[in-house]
Design an enzyme around this catalytic site. Structure first.
Site, PDB file in Angstrom:
ATOM      1  N   ARG A  96       0.851  -1.201   0.000  1.00 21.97           N
ATOM      2  CA  ARG A  96       0.000   0.000   0.000  1.00 21.97           C
ATOM      3  C   ARG A  96       0.886   1.249   0.000  1.00 21.97           C
ATOM      4  O   ARG A  96       0.595   2.231  -0.666  1.00 21.97           O
ATOM      5  CB  ARG A  96      -0.967   0.012   1.192  1.00 21.97           C
ATOM      6  N   TYR A 105     -15.508  16.541 -16.787  1.00 20.50           N
ATOM      7  CA  TYR A 105     -15.767  15.101 -16.770  1.00 20.50           C
ATOM      8  C   TYR A 105     -16.842  14.832 -15.708  1.00 20.50           C
ATOM      9  O   TYR A 105     -16.754  15.356 -14.592  1.00 20.50           O
ATOM     10  CB  TYR A 105     -14.470  14.367 -16.426  1.00 20.50           C
ATOM     11  N   ASP A 144      -6.341  18.439 -15.505  1.00 18.78           N
ATOM     12  CA  ASP A 144      -6.627  17.071 -15.956  1.00 18.78           C
ATOM     13  C   ASP A 144      -6.138  16.973 -17.397  1.00 18.78           C
ATOM     14  O   ASP A 144      -6.706  17.592 -18.297  1.00 18.78           O
ATOM     15  CB  ASP A 144      -8.135  16.792 -15.853  1.00 18.78           C
ATOM     16  N   LYS A 157      -7.217   5.635 -19.900  1.00 20.45           N
ATOM     17  CA  LYS A 157      -7.481   6.062 -21.272  1.00 20.45           C
ATOM     18  C   LYS A 157      -6.239   5.876 -22.153  1.00 20.45           C
ATOM     19  O   LYS A 157      -5.743   4.779 -22.250  1.00 20.45           O
ATOM     20  CB  LYS A 157      -7.995   7.500 -21.252  1.00 20.45           C
TER      21      LYS A 157
END
Ligand SMILES: *Cc1c(COP(=O)(O)O)cnc(C)c1O
Length: 401
Positions: A59, A118, A192, A217
């Site tokens: 983690r 978005y 972004d 993406k």
């Protein structure tokens, strides 16, 4: 690498962050492990004293994740000094955006952002962060005069958050100009960069403080992984808030997902070149088709910000928005496509087509959708890497041509 000229972006895409260990493996193994062993307590003490960067628990960090972070930081930081940018990899783009905003704004702070975002980022800012005392203002296109007035009016502003090109309407925002205004007020800018990728646009070079990505993406490119990233040249922010947020909110990616994404990133420059070439042909086809009311693509001379696109970007990307006028016509078209897939997401090698009002932006209230230009006839296409003649033929047939 110390000394010598800075390596170019395509070279960094292939080589940055690659692990070449004693096994001699040319491609790094997938470090599919939750924990790491120490030889002795001296090794544990060295790590605690910051004298070694050994991993302890996945983690907190994992070699597969670190390799991907280094490669992405090298690409976003290509125009900066070597090693100036750092990155952290998250389990999704939304986890990365959440960390970037929670790392730069706290209760009582204010976020200024654009009208069209978005869909899930919109929801995060409008409905989730407000519950933790972080307020927001939405400004259409982040118009410079409005932004300046808003930052003067709201001294508690901490972040300007922007997407360019904006999803799904393809409006652009001038990153350098926005940073100039925000920084004059001591406000950070988070960009972004999912639609453009570092191949086409590098916000850190233009003055942005933080870049976020949905690596789901173009960066992965093959549609196999959900992932995200935060990239910044602010070493204090990365080692402080961002490192703390990934560790203590725990939105970490699996080593296998990092490995797949790292593999995808190697071909990003080549893929973007073909995406851009194909999208230009598709955009010109759509613009000249009588059944299409309007076509928005930054590469078209008809795009209202084509000049900005030429200045700010090294190519115009794969995303095109076009309007068929009404829901019935849009539905007929979407029911008839065959080669192109009716699916959300974008940036895959395959061409993906979607209906924003009922798919990606269904979470945005109808009035806000209308104010943002997300009409019932609007279609978004992410042009893939197929032969462009086959893509155009499929669209032409579906349009009834
Ligand atoms: C997909 C996307 C996101 C969210 O990323 P996930 O990986 O789906 O969490 C954020 N911003 C943009 C522009 C996107 O396209």
């Amino acid at each position: 690498m110390v000394g010598g000229p800075r390596r170019r972006l395509s070279t960094e895409a292939v080589h940055a962050g690659e692990i070449h260990d004693a096994s001699g493996a040319h491609i790094a193994p997938i470090f599919q492990t939750s924990t790491f062993t120490f030889d002795d307590m001296a090794a544990v003490e060295a790590r605690a004293a910051g004298e070694s960067d050994a991993h302890m628990y996945s983690r907190g960090g994992n070699p597969s994740r670190a390799a991907l972070a280094q490669k992405l930081a090298a690409l976003e930081g290509c125009g900066l000094a070597e090693g100036e940018a750092g990155a952290e990899i998250f389990a999704s783009g939304m986890a990365a955006i959440t960390a970037a905003l929670m790392g730069t704004a706290r209760a009582g702070d204010h976020i200024v952002t654009q009208q069209v975002l978005y869909g899930s980022a919109d929801h995060l800012i409008a409905d989730v962060l407000t519950g933790f005392g972080v307020t927001n203002t939405r400004l259409p296109g982040l118009a410079p005069d409005d932004l300046e007035a808003e930052l003067a009016r709201r001294p508690e502003s901490a972040v300007v958050y922007l997407e360019t090109p904006a999803n799904p309407t393809m409006g652009l925002i001038d990153i350098a100009e926005t940073c100039g205004i925000a920084h004059a007020f001591g406000v950070r800018v988070v960009v972004d960069n999912t639609f453009a990728t570092p191949v086409l646009q590098r916000p850190l070079e233009l003055g942005a403080d933080v870049v976020v990505h949905s690596t789901t993406k173009f960066i992965n490119g093959f549609g196999t992984v959900i992932g995200g990233a935060v990239v910044s040249a602010d070493a204090e922010l990365m080692a402080g808030e961002i490192a703390s947020l990934i560790r203590f909110t725990g939105g970490v990616p699996s080593p296998f997902d990092c490995w797949l994404t790292n593999l995808g990133l190697k071909t990003l420059p080549l893929r973007m070149e073909r995406h851009c070439n194909n999208a230009m042909v598709v955009a010109e086809f759509l613009e000249s088709h009588p059944a299409v009311d309007s076509t928005a693509y930054p590469g078209l001379g008809s795009h209202p910000q084509h000049d900005l696109a030429q200045r700010q970007m090294d190519g115009f990307g794969a995303l095109i928005a076009f309007d068929l006028g009404d829901y019935g016509t849009a539905t007929r078209f979407l029911d008839r496509i065959e080669l192109c897939a009716l699916a959300v997401s974008l940036g895959n090698v395959d061409t993906l087509v979607e209906h924003p009002a009922s798919m990606t932006h269904a979470v945005v209230p109808a009035e806000a959708r209308a104010a943002s230009g997300i009409t019932d006839g609007l279609i978004r296409i992410s042009v893939g890497l197929e032969d462009v003649d086959d893509i155009v033929a499929d669209l032409d047939r579906a349009l009834g041509g």
